[in-house]
Design a protein around this motif. Sequence first.
Motif, PDB file in Angstrom:
ATOM      1  N   LYS A   1      28.216 -79.813 -50.472  1.00  0.00           N
ATOM      2  CA  LYS A   1      28.236 -80.575 -49.221  1.00  0.00           C
ATOM      3  C   LYS A   1      29.283 -80.016 -48.264  1.00  0.00           C
ATOM      4  CE  LYS A   1      29.043 -85.303 -47.567  1.00  0.00           C
ATOM      5  NZ  LYS A   1      29.381 -86.687 -48.005  1.00  0.00           N
ATOM      6  N   HIS A   2      30.454 -79.700 -48.784  1.00  0.00           N
ATOM      7  CA  HIS A   2      31.535 -79.160 -47.950  1.00  0.00           C
ATOM      8  C   HIS A   2      31.156 -77.809 -47.353  1.00  0.00           C
ATOM      9  CE1 HIS A   2      35.517 -78.009 -46.576  1.00  0.00           C
ATOM     10  NE2 HIS A   2      35.399 -76.887 -47.264  1.00  0.00           N
ATOM     11  N   LYS A   3      30.536 -76.947 -48.136  1.00  0.00           N
ATOM     12  CA  LYS A   3      30.166 -75.612 -47.643  1.00  0.00           C
ATOM     13  C   LYS A   3      29.138 -75.698 -46.524  1.00  0.00           C
ATOM     14  CE  LYS A   3      31.160 -73.227 -51.996  1.00  0.00           C
ATOM     15  NZ  LYS A   3      30.596 -72.563 -53.194  1.00  0.00           N
ATOM     16  N   PHE A   4      28.154 -76.574 -46.679  1.00  0.00           N
ATOM     17  CA  PHE A   4      27.144 -76.704 -45.640  1.00  0.00           C
ATOM     18  C   PHE A   4      27.718 -77.372 -44.395  1.00  0.00           C
ATOM     19  CE2 PHE A   4      24.215 -75.571 -48.954  1.00  0.00           C
ATOM     20  CZ  PHE A   4      23.166 -74.963 -48.276  1.00  0.00           C
ATOM     21  N   SER A   5      28.527 -78.397 -44.579  1.00  0.00           N
ATOM     22  CA  SER A   5      29.138 -79.078 -43.434  1.00  0.00           C
ATOM     23  C   SER A   5      30.016 -78.120 -42.636  1.00  0.00           C
ATOM     24  CB  SER A   5      29.967 -80.266 -43.905  1.00  0.00           C
ATOM     25  OG  SER A   5      29.155 -81.244 -44.504  1.00  0.00           O
ATOM     26  N   SER A   6      30.767 -77.281 -43.335  1.00  0.00           N
ATOM     27  CA  SER A   6      31.652 -76.323 -42.670  1.00  0.00           C
ATOM     28  C   SER A   6      30.850 -75.288 -41.890  1.00  0.00           C
ATOM     29  CB  SER A   6      32.541 -75.613 -43.704  1.00  0.00           C
ATOM     30  OG  SER A   6      33.403 -76.537 -44.335  1.00  0.00           O
TER      31      SER A   6
ATOM     32  N   PRO B   1      19.842 -73.439 -47.595  1.00  0.00           N
ATOM     33  CA  PRO B   1      20.220 -72.335 -46.705  1.00  0.00           C
ATOM     34  C   PRO B   1      19.130 -71.962 -45.712  1.00  0.00           C
ATOM     35  CG  PRO B   1      20.808 -71.813 -48.978  1.00  0.00           C
ATOM     36  CD  PRO B   1      19.974 -73.059 -49.022  1.00  0.00           C
ATOM     37  N   GLY B   2      17.863 -72.004 -46.150  1.00  0.00           N
ATOM     38  CA  GLY B   2      16.780 -71.649 -45.250  1.00  0.00           C
ATOM     39  C   GLY B   2      16.711 -72.562 -44.049  1.00  0.00           C
ATOM     40  N   SER B   3      16.828 -73.875 -44.280  1.00  0.00           N
ATOM     41  CA  SER B   3      16.801 -74.838 -43.181  1.00  0.00           C
ATOM     42  C   SER B   3      17.950 -74.601 -42.207  1.00  0.00           C
ATOM     43  CB  SER B   3      16.877 -76.262 -43.725  1.00  0.00           C
ATOM     44  OG  SER B   3      15.729 -76.592 -44.468  1.00  0.00           O
ATOM     45  N   VAL B   4      19.112 -74.345 -42.761  1.00  0.00           N
ATOM     46  CA  VAL B   4      20.297 -74.132 -41.927  1.00  0.00           C
ATOM     47  C   VAL B   4      20.165 -72.852 -41.101  1.00  0.00           C
ATOM     48  CG1 VAL B   4      22.755 -73.572 -42.027  1.00  0.00           C
ATOM     49  CG2 VAL B   4      21.854 -75.449 -43.399  1.00  0.00           C
TER      50      VAL B   4
ATOM     51  N   ASN C   1      26.650 -68.971 -46.780  1.00  0.00           N
ATOM     52  CA  ASN C   1      27.239 -67.633 -46.856  1.00  0.00           C
ATOM     53  C   ASN C   1      26.949 -66.971 -48.198  1.00  0.00           C
ATOM     54  OD1 ASN C   1      28.396 -68.942 -44.616  1.00  0.00           O
ATOM     55  ND2 ASN C   1      30.191 -67.630 -44.690  1.00  0.00           N
ATOM     56  N   GLU C   2      27.069 -67.735 -49.276  1.00  0.00           N
ATOM     57  CA  GLU C   2      26.806 -67.169 -50.600  1.00  0.00           C
ATOM     58  C   GLU C   2      25.336 -66.804 -50.767  1.00  0.00           C
ATOM     59  OE1 GLU C   2      29.861 -69.500 -53.511  1.00  0.00           O
ATOM     60  OE2 GLU C   2      28.770 -70.668 -52.028  1.00  0.00           O
ATOM     61  N   PHE C   3      24.465 -67.603 -50.189  1.00  0.00           N
ATOM     62  CA  PHE C   3      23.034 -67.316 -50.228  1.00  0.00           C
ATOM     63  C   PHE C   3      22.758 -65.923 -49.663  1.00  0.00           C
ATOM     64  CE2 PHE C   3      18.997 -67.542 -47.757  1.00  0.00           C
ATOM     65  CZ  PHE C   3      18.096 -67.713 -48.807  1.00  0.00           C
ATOM     66  N   LEU C   4      23.280 -65.636 -48.470  1.00  0.00           N
ATOM     67  CA  LEU C   4      23.070 -64.321 -47.874  1.00  0.00           C
ATOM     68  C   LEU C   4      23.808 -63.229 -48.637  1.00  0.00           C
ATOM     69  CD1 LEU C   4      23.088 -64.664 -43.980  1.00  0.00           C
ATOM     70  CD2 LEU C   4      21.198 -64.817 -45.596  1.00  0.00           C
ATOM     71  N   THR C   5      25.015 -63.525 -49.080  1.00  0.00           N
ATOM     72  CA  THR C   5      25.813 -62.526 -49.807  1.00  0.00           C
ATOM     73  C   THR C   5      25.114 -62.066 -51.078  1.00  0.00           C
ATOM     74  OG1 THR C   5      27.948 -63.261 -48.932  1.00  0.00           O
ATOM     75  CG2 THR C   5      27.972 -62.187 -51.089  1.00  0.00           C
TER      76      THR C   5
ATOM     77  N   ILE D   1      16.960 -78.703 -29.350  1.00  0.00           N
ATOM     78  CA  ILE D   1      16.133 -78.406 -30.519  1.00  0.00           C
ATOM     79  C   ILE D   1      16.226 -79.572 -31.491  1.00  0.00           C
ATOM     80  CG2 ILE D   1      15.837 -76.880 -32.521  1.00  0.00           C
ATOM     81  CD1 ILE D   1      17.311 -74.709 -30.849  1.00  0.00           C
ATOM     82  N   ILE D   2      15.109 -79.952 -32.071  1.00  0.00           N
ATOM     83  CA  ILE D   2      15.156 -80.896 -33.190  1.00  0.00           C
ATOM     84  C   ILE D   2      14.459 -80.253 -34.376  1.00  0.00           C
ATOM     85  CG2 ILE D   2      13.070 -82.151 -32.459  1.00  0.00           C
ATOM     86  CD1 ILE D   2      14.501 -84.710 -33.625  1.00  0.00           C
ATOM     87  N   THR D   3      15.152 -80.230 -35.496  1.00  0.00           N
ATOM     88  CA  THR D   3      14.654 -79.598 -36.710  1.00  0.00           C
ATOM     89  C   THR D   3      15.445 -80.153 -37.886  1.00  0.00           C
ATOM     90  OG1 THR D   3      14.200 -77.453 -37.767  1.00  0.00           O
ATOM     91  CG2 THR D   3      16.248 -77.632 -36.500  1.00  0.00           C
ATOM     92  N   MET D   4      15.154 -79.679 -39.080  1.00  0.00           N
ATOM     93  CA  MET D   4      15.914 -80.110 -40.260  1.00  0.00           C
ATOM     94  C   MET D   4      17.051 -79.109 -40.462  1.00  0.00           C
ATOM     95  SD  MET D   4      12.709 -81.406 -42.594  1.00  0.00           S
ATOM     96  CE  MET D   4      13.657 -82.321 -43.799  1.00  0.00           C
ATOM     97  N   HIS D   5      18.109 -79.301 -39.723  1.00  0.00           N
ATOM     98  CA  HIS D   5      19.194 -78.327 -39.621  1.00  0.00           C
ATOM     99  C   HIS D   5      20.339 -78.569 -40.589  1.00  0.00           C
ATOM    100  CE1 HIS D   5      20.531 -81.867 -37.516  1.00  0.00           C
ATOM    101  NE2 HIS D   5      21.776 -81.410 -37.556  1.00  0.00           N
ATOM    102  N   ALA D   6      20.371 -79.740 -41.234  1.00  0.00           N
ATOM    103  CA  ALA D   6      21.568 -80.124 -41.984  1.00  0.00           C
ATOM    104  C   ALA D   6      21.293 -80.472 -43.438  1.00  0.00           C
ATOM    105  CB  ALA D   6      22.266 -81.297 -41.296  1.00  0.00           C
ATOM    106  N   MET D   7      20.123 -80.075 -43.935  1.00  0.00           N
ATOM    107  CA  MET D   7      19.877 -80.255 -45.362  1.00  0.00           C
ATOM    108  C   MET D   7      20.722 -79.258 -46.144  1.00  0.00           C
ATOM    109  SD  MET D   7      15.754 -80.794 -45.496  1.00  0.00           S
ATOM    110  CE  MET D   7      15.793 -81.193 -47.253  1.00  0.00           C
ATOM    111  N   HIS D   8      20.930 -79.535 -47.417  1.00  0.00           N
ATOM    112  CA  HIS D   8      21.696 -78.613 -48.256  1.00  0.00           C
ATOM    113  C   HIS D   8      20.762 -77.517 -48.764  1.00  0.00           C
ATOM    114  CE1 HIS D   8      24.477 -82.287 -48.999  1.00  0.00           C
ATOM    115  NE2 HIS D   8      24.727 -81.704 -47.850  1.00  0.00           N
TER     116      HIS D   8
END
Length: 351
Positions: free
Chosen positions: A68-73, A14-17, A256-260, A5-12
Motif C-alpha cells: 500500500k505504501h509503495k503504490f501510494s508513494s 502496476p498495470g493500472s497505475v 518500480n519493482e514491477f518494471l525493474t 481522466i477517470i480510470t482505475m488509477h489507484a489499485m494495487h
Amino acid sequence: MKISIITMHAMHNPGSVFQAFALQKYLEIQGNDVDIIDYRPDYFYTEGNGLKYWAKRLLYYRAYESLKHKFSSFIKDNMKLTNRFVSYCELENQQFESDVYIVGSDQLWNSDFECGKDPAYYLKFIGQGKKVSYSTSIGKSCIDDYNRDVLVQNLKDFEALSVRELSSSTQLSELLHRKVEWVCDPVFLLAPKDYMSFISEAPVKEPYVMVYISPKSEKLDKIVDYYHKKGLKVVLLGGFTKRCYCDLHIKDAGPNEFLTYICNARVVISSSFHATAFCHIFHKNFNTIVPERNGERIMSLLNKTGLQVKAITNDIICFEDLEKKIDWNVVDEKMNDYVDGSKKYLRGVLS
C-alpha cells in the motif's frame, strides 16, 4: 486545454497505475493541463468480497501495508489528482469544469466486474464538456447481452470512442452504428526512456525468470521447471501465496519493482496484459499464459505484433516456442504504425 481522466488509477496493480500515469504524461507532453479524477470506490480494493479482503489484510498485514505504501508513494509523486471521491454520489455533487473528459484504459466496461456497472465510467456525472474514451477495455471476445445493453444505453453521448481490443471495436461499431477506433494501451504512448527513472538494478544478480500473475496450474509448473532446469533462478512477483516453485517470492512489489524486475529478467512468464506490454516496450523474451476469461486484450495485442507464438492457450506446451527468438525490428515496425494511429486519434479528438 483542460482535460480530466477517470480510470482505475489507484489499485494495487502496476498495470493500472502505469496506464493512468502514461495517459496523463502523454497528454501533458502535448501541452494540456491534465488531472486524474481521484475516484476510489470501495470495490477498488475488496474486489467484491469484503470478508476475503479483510482476512487477507490481517493475515499478510506487513506485506499488505508495504504494498500500500509503495503504490501510494508512486501515485503521490507521479500523478496530478483532483480531490478524492469514494462514491458516485460525491461525483454527482461536484462541479467539474474541464473541456474534455476521458475514460481511460483498463477493463472499465467489463460488466463481469463492478466497474463495468458503475455510471462513473460512462461519465454520467458530467454536465458539460466533451466525453471521450481512450483504449477502454471490455476484455471479452464476445460481448454478452447484459454487457451489450449497458454499453448501448450509456455510450450514446460520447463525442469519440476507442477501445483496446479489435473485437470490441468491431462489435461496438456495429451496435452503436458509428466508428469505434481500435487504439493502443496508454503505456505505448510513451517512449522506453520515459520509464527509465523508475528502473534500478535488480537485487537478483544471477540470470532469472520472472513469474507474475499466473494462476497456480500444472501448465505453469512445467514452464517454471523448464527454465529452472536450464539454470535460471525463479523470481515470483506479487501475490501473497506461492503459485509455483520459486527461489524468491516478492509479495509487496510496487510499480518500480514491477518494471525493474521485467527490465532485468532473462524471460517473463505471466497472465498479465501489462507485463506482456512492457516486455514489448523493453524487448524482453516472454511467454503469456492467456486467461480463459478476459484474455481478449492480450490476444489482440499479440495478433497486432505477430507474436501469437508467445501465447500459451492450452495444456500443450511447445518448449521450442518458449525459447523462440523475437525479431524486435519487425515487432517495432508494426507497433509504430499502431501507436502513430492512436496518437492521431487523440490529436483529432482534442483539436
